[in-house]
Design a protein around this motif. Structure first.
Motif, PDB file in Angstrom:
ATOM      1  N   ILE A  53       0.660  -1.109   0.027  1.00  0.00           N
ATOM      2  CA  ILE A  53       0.027   0.231   0.049  1.00  0.00           C
ATOM      3  C   ILE A  53       0.848   0.959   0.152  1.00  0.00           C
ATOM      4  N   ILE A  57       1.210   3.933  -3.077  1.00  0.00           N
ATOM      5  CA  ILE A  57       0.355   5.654  -3.076  1.00  0.00           C
ATOM      6  C   ILE A  57       2.301   6.331  -3.321  1.00  0.00           C
ATOM      7  N   THR A  58       3.094   6.148  -2.281  1.00  0.00           N
ATOM      8  CA  THR A  58       4.238   6.370  -2.908  1.00  0.00           C
ATOM      9  C   THR A  58       4.472   6.362  -4.928  1.00  0.00           C
ATOM     10  N   LYS A  60       2.145   6.702  -6.697  1.00  0.00           N
ATOM     11  CA  LYS A  60       1.162   7.064  -7.878  1.00  0.00           C
ATOM     12  C   LYS A  60       1.213   8.398  -8.064  1.00  0.00           C
ATOM     13  N   PHE A  61       1.813   8.859  -6.189  1.00  0.00           N
ATOM     14  CA  PHE A  61       2.091  10.815  -6.285  1.00  0.00           C
ATOM     15  C   PHE A  61       2.930  10.932  -6.332  1.00  0.00           C
ATOM     16  N   ILE A  67       6.150   7.148   4.378  1.00  0.00           N
ATOM     17  CA  ILE A  67       4.790   7.794   4.401  1.00  0.00           C
ATOM     18  C   ILE A  67       4.939   7.400   5.530  1.00  0.00           C
ATOM     19  N   GLN A  91       3.827  12.263   4.308  1.00  0.00           N
ATOM     20  CA  GLN A  91       4.863  12.004   2.860  1.00  0.00           C
ATOM     21  C   GLN A  91       5.237  13.941   2.470  1.00  0.00           C
ATOM     22  N   VAL A  94       5.152  15.490  -2.490  1.00  0.00           N
ATOM     23  CA  VAL A  94       3.486  14.814  -3.565  1.00  0.00           C
ATOM     24  C   VAL A  94       3.863  15.726  -4.291  1.00  0.00           C
TER      25      VAL A  94
END
Length: 124
Positions: A53, A57-58, A60-61, A67, A91, A94
């Motif tokens: 996860i 997230i890292t 994607k953004f 995080i 984070q 981003v």
């Protein structure tokens, strides 16, 4: 400021940042940190999100740091092992859609939580 002094300050800052990151507990979700904050005498815990996860997230953004998760007890309820917690995920670097430049993204929320994973029976 002399170049050698500036170099020392930059190195010291990097060491302090690395030390702070090492003090964080790696977790795949926030639940262990919620429990740790409830059990901690100072009511606080800190961690870093790891795993699939966190990686998704890292990516994607396009985050430039891990995080981080900070949990602080806002109130301890009369029911043993239950507290009102403030939870912060954050984070650096981003890049949100439509944003001009990358920045620190922070998400804060509060939660009523007990050691058994349930909400308290009473908010007193």
């Amino acid at each position: 400021m002399k170049p050698t002094l500036l170099g020392c300050l930059v190195a010291a800052t990097a060491v302090m940042s690395n030390a702070a990151a090492q003090e964080r507990t790696p977790v795949q979700d926030a639940r262990p940190l919620l429990i740790a904050a409830i059990e901690a005498p100072d009511g606080q815990s800190r961690g870093v999100l790891v795993g699939e996860i966190a990686d998704a997230i890292t990516q994607k953004f396009k985050g430039t740091s891990p995080i981080y998760i900070d949990v602080a007890t806002e109130r301890r309820y009369t029911q043993a092992g239950c507290s009102r917690l403030k939870v912060r995920f954050w984070q650096d670097g981003v890049q949100l859609p439509g944003a001009v430049s990358p920045r620190r993204q922070t998400i804060d929320f509060g939660i009523n939580y007990c050691l058994d994973g349930m909400p308290p029976k009473s908010l007193s």
